[in-house]
Design a protein around this motif. Structure first.
Motif: not given
Lengths: 304, 353
Positions: B197-210, B228-233
């Motif tokens: 299981l992957l717990l992802l907390d705001e994984p795109t924080n601070g990234l540009d659109p691409s 892999i199960a993913v929980l995306l916050c």
């Protein structure tokens, strides 16, 4: 889902071109492996191994300085022979007194490095979201610094002992002199290493900024011992107040050495305070144990 | 996508399904979570409550949250401060709930935190990387802390870093990395021990659109291809809509709704009718025929439609009045609707006239 074309092509021809993601079916060694990994890495870090060349300067320079009195003592003994006692004050019994300041600097340089870095950069979050527990972390770091200091202290003392054995008139007499010293050396080294590590790491754990932590550690060893010594020597303190002598970290260590080796104390704070060296020795053990407990408690609650 | 070709390749990439739970699992028996089976909910919480102490009774971060989450790619969505990070930290056993209980992979977080953490990958929200290490050194070290032997840790580090798209840079110190590269390192360290299981907390924080597109793509592939199960916050609904199959929405520490993405974006029971002109007349005709309808702007009419009947009537009314009918469309829910005070508000407004 669309697969990358090279992936499809690779598998179509049966060749391993891009393996993509592969799972892991191998052994998982769990918490004990995590602790030993962190311990080993921290021990190496203490000596700057696995870091840049600059990180090695301080630990190796201080370890070298710690070795210097032992080399000197062996040299003097080889030249002066049995008269050494009168010429050279550097003996296994007094050795700690000569190097305690180097050890204090070693702790000043390395304790903030061991703990502060992980706090400053929030690396603790990555550790504590794994198999490693908070107490495991504290113990691994503590163990690493204690081992590093024990190593720095034991090598010169081994040189001293070898010097005694081989500079003696005959091997039997040399061994007879050296062997009874082995146990006190081991005990005093372990307690002293725990004492220095405990104080240094507790301060570093509460002050993530390296400069502040280093300043506080230096102050604890050098300034505190100086101030207490002046108070004890100049102050003519009365009964309850003279126990202020127990705040001098070097006095505690001197009391420890003199008690274990069964010799008179050398530290002025110890001799002038009129307090039994055994009490100083007990104080050193209390500090070593208390700082470890405080360190563990700190990491139980630390934010990560 | 071409189902046959696709699954064939994927199956060969993934290890046999039995390896995860079956007897072939090479875990020492005492370490293997013995109770977890694929049929159990991946994550289950029971009136989970977390109150941070503070003045005035403190802050209630989670308020009696009960939810069951099945394996898949699940989005946990809520505004900043909705309790997402607190929820993740409780799942990891890093934080003790004030009351209630939670289980991950069939293991209770209060009693089996360490075991859960061995098989869960966590990508924290904030910057957690020491600047003076190379990505390779850091990820390999963390793999060992996760329990992998040294050589395996090194191999998997190389694999995973290549996988997240870090190549030559991985031998450089992290201090010189861009935000996008740091996020990739954070994802790599969460994947390196092959978690369930992957717990992802705001994984795109601070990234540009691409960078966001690439990160979301990587997450999507992690969930679909790697098994892999993913929980995306995320607080960004657009991200959740793009990546997840299932959505759990929380607000103020309470569960708003937990359902499949399809049901979130399903039909609302409202028809949007667009005409060139004469929207008022069309609405009047529909109301006269007994339907609830109202004008929405000069060219749009909203019609409550529980069945197929309004379609014919709209066509006939438009033909009778000679109106140019541009489109008839079933309005769909958007995930945003969740966070309105009343999820059916739009429908309600549409039928009020």
């Amino acid at each position: 889902m669309a697969l990358p074309p090279d992936l499809v092509a690779g598998s179509a021809t049966g060749s391993i071109f891009d393996l993509g993601y592969r799972g892991y079916d191998g052994p998982r060694l769990g918490r004990r492996h995590a602790i030993s990994t962190l311990f080993a890495q921290s021990l190496k870090w203490t000596f700057g191994i696995g870091r840049g060349g600059r990180a090695k300067i301080a630990p190796f320079a201080l370890a070298g300085l710690t070795l210097l009195p032992a080399v000197l003592a062996v040299g003097i003994r080889a030249l002066a022979g049995p008269a050494t006692e009168r010429v050279s004050p550097i003996t296994p019994q007094s050795y700690l007194t000569f190097v305690q300041t180097f050890i204090a600097f070693f702790v000043t340089a390395q304790a903030p490095e061991l703990l502060g870095r992980d706090q400053r950069h929030h690396v603790l979050t990555l550790y504590f979201s794994r198999a490693l527990g908070r107490t495991d972390y504290a113990l691994a770091k503590y163990g690493a610094l204690v081992c590093a200091l024990a190593l720095v202290l034991l090598v010169p003392q081994a040189v001293l002992l070898l010097g005694i054995v081989f500079a003696s008139i005959d091997l039997g007499a040399g061994l007879g002199e050296a062997i009874p010293l082995v146990l006190p050396i081991l005990l005093s080294t372990v307690v002293a290493a725990a004492f220095f590590s405990g104080i240094g790491l507790v301060i570093a754990a509460f002050t993530p900024r390296r400069a502040f932590a280093a300043g506080a550690i230096v102050a604890t060893f050098l300034v505190l011992s100086g101030v207490v010594q002046v108070l004890v020597v100049q102050g003519r303190l009365r009964d309850p107040l003279r126990y202020v002598a127990l705040l001098d970290p070097y006095a505690l260590l001197d009391g420890l050495a003199s008690t274990l080796f069964g010799v008179a104390g050398r530290n002025v704070t110890v001799t002038r305070s009129g307090i039994d060296p055994g009490i100083f020795a007990a104080g050193a053990c209390v500090v070593a144990v208390t700082t470890l407990i405080v360190l563990v408690l700190r990491y139980r609650r630390i934010e990560a | 996508m071409k189902e046959g070709a696709g699954t064939g390749v994927v199956a060969s990439l993934r290890r046999p399904a039995t390896a995860r739970d079956g007897p072939a699992d090479p875990w020492p028996a005492q370490l293997r979570p013995p109770t977890y089976t694929a049929r159990m909910p991946l994550i289950a919480t029971e009136s989970l409550t977390k109150r941070y102490p503070g003045p005035g009774g403190g802050v209630l971060a989670l308020d009696a949250l009960s939810v069951e989450i099945e394996p898949g790619i699940v989005g946990l969505v809520g505004a900043n401060g909705a309790g997402k990070s607190t929820f993740l930290r409780i799942l990891l056993g890093l934080l003790a709930p004030t009351s209630g209980r939670a289980s991950v992979l069939g293991l209770d977080t209060a009693s089996h935190g360490a075991r859960i953490r061995e098989r869960v990958g966590y990508m924290p929200e904030h910057d957690v990387l020491p600047p003076d290490l190379t990505a390779t050194d850091l990820v390999a070290h963390l793999a060992e802390i996760s329990g992998l032997p040294r050589t395996a840790a090194r191999e998997r580090t190389a694999d995973v870093l290549r996988h997240v798209g870090l190549f030559e840079e991985r031998y450089r110190q992290i201090g010189g990395y861009s935000t996008g590269m740091r996020q990739r390192v954070k994802l790599a360290q969460a994947l390196v021990h092959d978690p369930r299981l992957l717990l992802l907390d705001e994984p795109t924080n601070g990234l540009d659109p691409s960078g966001r597109d690439e990160m979301l793509d990587l997450i999507r592939r992690t969930g679909t291809e790697f098994g892999i199960a993913v929980l995306l916050c995320s607080h960004l609904l657009g991200e959740i809509e793009r990546v997840c199959d299932h959505v759990v929405a929380i607000d103020g520490g309470r569960l708003l709704r937990s359902a499949s993405l399809a049901s979130f974006t399903g039909r609302t029971g409202t028809l949007i009718v667009e005409v060139d002109e004469g929207a008022d007349d069309l609405a009047a005709d529909l109301v006269a025929a007994g339907f609830r309808a109202r004008v929405d702007g000069p060219r749009r009419v909203l019609v409550a439609a529980q069945d197929e009947r309004p379609y014919d009537l709209i066509r006939d009314a438009a033909a009778t009045r000679g109106l140019a009918l541009i489109r008839i469309e079933a309005a769909r829910h958007r995930v945003e609707d969740l966070f309105r005070d009343d999820p059916d508000e739009e429908g309600a407004r549409g039928t009020a006239a």
